[in-house]
Enzyme design. Structure first.
Site, mmCIF file in Angstrom:
data_model
loop_
_atom_site.group_PDB
_atom_site.id
_atom_site.type_symbol
_atom_site.label_atom_id
_atom_site.label_comp_id
_atom_site.label_asym_id
_atom_site.label_seq_id
_atom_site.Cartn_x
_atom_site.Cartn_y
_atom_site.Cartn_z
ATOM 1 N N GLY A 64 0.832 -1.203 0.000
ATOM 2 C CA GLY A 64 0.000 0.000 0.000
ATOM 3 C C GLY A 64 0.862 1.247 0.000
ATOM 4 O O GLY A 64 2.097 1.165 0.063
ATOM 5 N N SER A 65 0.223 2.396 -0.040
ATOM 6 C CA SER A 65 0.989 3.638 -0.162
ATOM 7 C C SER A 65 1.775 3.954 1.117
ATOM 8 O O SER A 65 2.878 4.512 1.050
ATOM 9 C CB SER A 65 0.051 4.797 -0.517
ATOM 10 N N ASP A 105 3.027 -2.723 8.234
ATOM 11 C CA ASP A 105 2.014 -2.726 7.174
ATOM 12 C C ASP A 105 1.002 -1.620 7.441
ATOM 13 O O ASP A 105 0.908 -1.109 8.565
ATOM 14 C CB ASP A 105 1.316 -4.104 7.141
ATOM 15 N N ALA A 125 -3.176 -0.140 6.883
ATOM 16 C CA ALA A 125 -4.520 -0.664 7.128
ATOM 17 C C ALA A 125 -5.534 0.277 6.494
ATOM 18 O O ALA A 125 -5.255 1.456 6.284
ATOM 19 C CB ALA A 125 -4.790 -0.808 8.619
ATOM 20 N N GLU A 163 -0.722 -10.704 3.309
ATOM 21 C CA GLU A 163 -0.509 -9.821 4.470
ATOM 22 C C GLU A 163 -0.847 -10.550 5.769
ATOM 23 O O GLU A 163 -0.146 -10.406 6.772
ATOM 24 C CB GLU A 163 -1.375 -8.569 4.340
HETATM 25 C C1 5RP Z 1 -3.351 -3.677 1.067
HETATM 26 C C2 5RP Z 1 -3.699 -3.125 2.394
HETATM 27 C C3 5RP Z 1 -3.180 -1.775 2.720
HETATM 28 O O1 5RP Z 1 -2.417 -1.859 3.875
HETATM 29 C C4 5RP Z 1 -4.331 -0.853 2.938
HETATM 30 O O2 5RP Z 1 -5.146 -0.861 1.773
HETATM 31 C C5 5RP Z 1 -3.880 0.578 3.256
HETATM 32 O O3 5RP Z 1 -3.278 1.135 2.141
HETATM 33 P P1 5RP Z 1 -2.736 2.624 2.131
HETATM 34 O O4 5RP Z 1 -1.536 2.662 3.015
HETATM 35 O O5 5RP Z 1 -2.426 2.897 0.683
HETATM 36 O O6 5RP Z 1 -3.854 3.516 2.641
HETATM 37 O O7 5RP Z 1 -4.353 -3.732 3.198
HETATM 38 O O8 5RP Z 1 -3.962 -4.912 0.844
#
Ligand code: 5RP
Length: 237
Positions: free
Chosen positions: A33-34, A87, A89, A109
């Site tokens: 994710g970003s 990670d 969320a 994940e």
């Molecule tokens: C990917 C995920 C990401 O951690 C979640 O979507 C958050 O992403 P971002 O940091 O871009 O808001 O679960 O499967």
């Protein structure tokens, strides 16, 4: 969609704080994710400066980015238990339960999170909610009979007090979106989830469901960045 600069800065601030938990010699699960990308961007210069870590990626996308940045990666099975998993969320509640999978990587994940001694969740503070469920819960299903599986998910939801929940097949380029594992995802708008552990267990019993994006009791800490700084919410030991 472009992320506004303020949101970008908060993701970076959360990622920077997470780096303080990284120690020489660690085996680290690398999220998707970003916000997880921001963590990789900040980790790479430390690796080039001599920090000895090895990462295991939670998606092909993260593997590609880590390789491009020169961060050493290895398959999970070669590493065994991980010292740390970092990670993002889509939502987190005060009990450190999570919704994940907005980026489609929820299965890997969750496997990586389950292999970690500690899981740090990095996010901007808008991800912290009173109750999970405003973000549609991603549920990964096998393609075979996926329509029937979706109907079973809906039936279970209706029986559990979510009468209006209709799973939506995720698409990309007018075709079903495929995860790194070749599966499909249904996004399930529960609205407000009453009993997260119960729903998590219930969804796991449905034939055809590979995994869902409810992470219960897996996060050790939330590292949340807001306009006035970064705070860390620590879970039970
Ligand atoms: C990917 C995920 C990401 O951690 C979640 O979507 C958050 O992403 P971002 O940091 O871009 O808001 O679960 O499967």
């Amino acid at each position: 969609m472009n992320t506004p600069p303020a949101a970008e800065a908060m993701k970076r601030a959360a990622a920077a704080r997470a780096l303080e938990f990284v120690e020489d010699g660690m085996k680290i699960g690398l999220g998707t994710g970003s916000t997880a990308d921001a963590f990789l961007d900040l980790l790479a210069p430390l690796v080039h400066a001599g920090l000895k870590i090895v990462g295991t990626p939670t998606s092909q996308r993260t593997a590609d980015k880590a390789r491009a940045l020169g961060i050493p990666i290895e398959e999970l099975d070669m590493l065994g238990p991980l010292d740390l998993v970092v990670d993002g969320a889509d939502e987190a509640d005060g009990d450190l339960n999570l919704i994940k999978g907005g980026g489609g990587a929820l299965l890997r994940e969750k496997i990586v999170a389950a292999s970690g001694l500690r899981m740090l969740v990095i996010a901007d503070e808008t991800k912290l909610v009173d109750r999970l469920g405003a973000f549609a819960l991603p549920v990964e299903v096998v393609p075979f009979g996926h329509g029937s599986t979706a109907r079973r998910i809906a039936a279970v939801a209706h029986a559990r007090g979510y009468p209006h929940m209709v799973p939506v097949l995720r698409t990309k380029d007018y075709a079903p979106y495929r995860t790194d594992n070749g599966n499909y995802i249904y996004d399930c708008p529960f609205g407000a989830i009453e009993n997260v552990p119960l729903l998590a267990v219930t969804l796991s019993t449905i034939p055809g469901v590979v995994e869902h994006g409810l992470f219960v009791g897996m996060a050790s800490a939330l590292v949340l960045a807001g306009p006035s700084g970064v705070r860390v919410i620590v879970g039970p030991p």
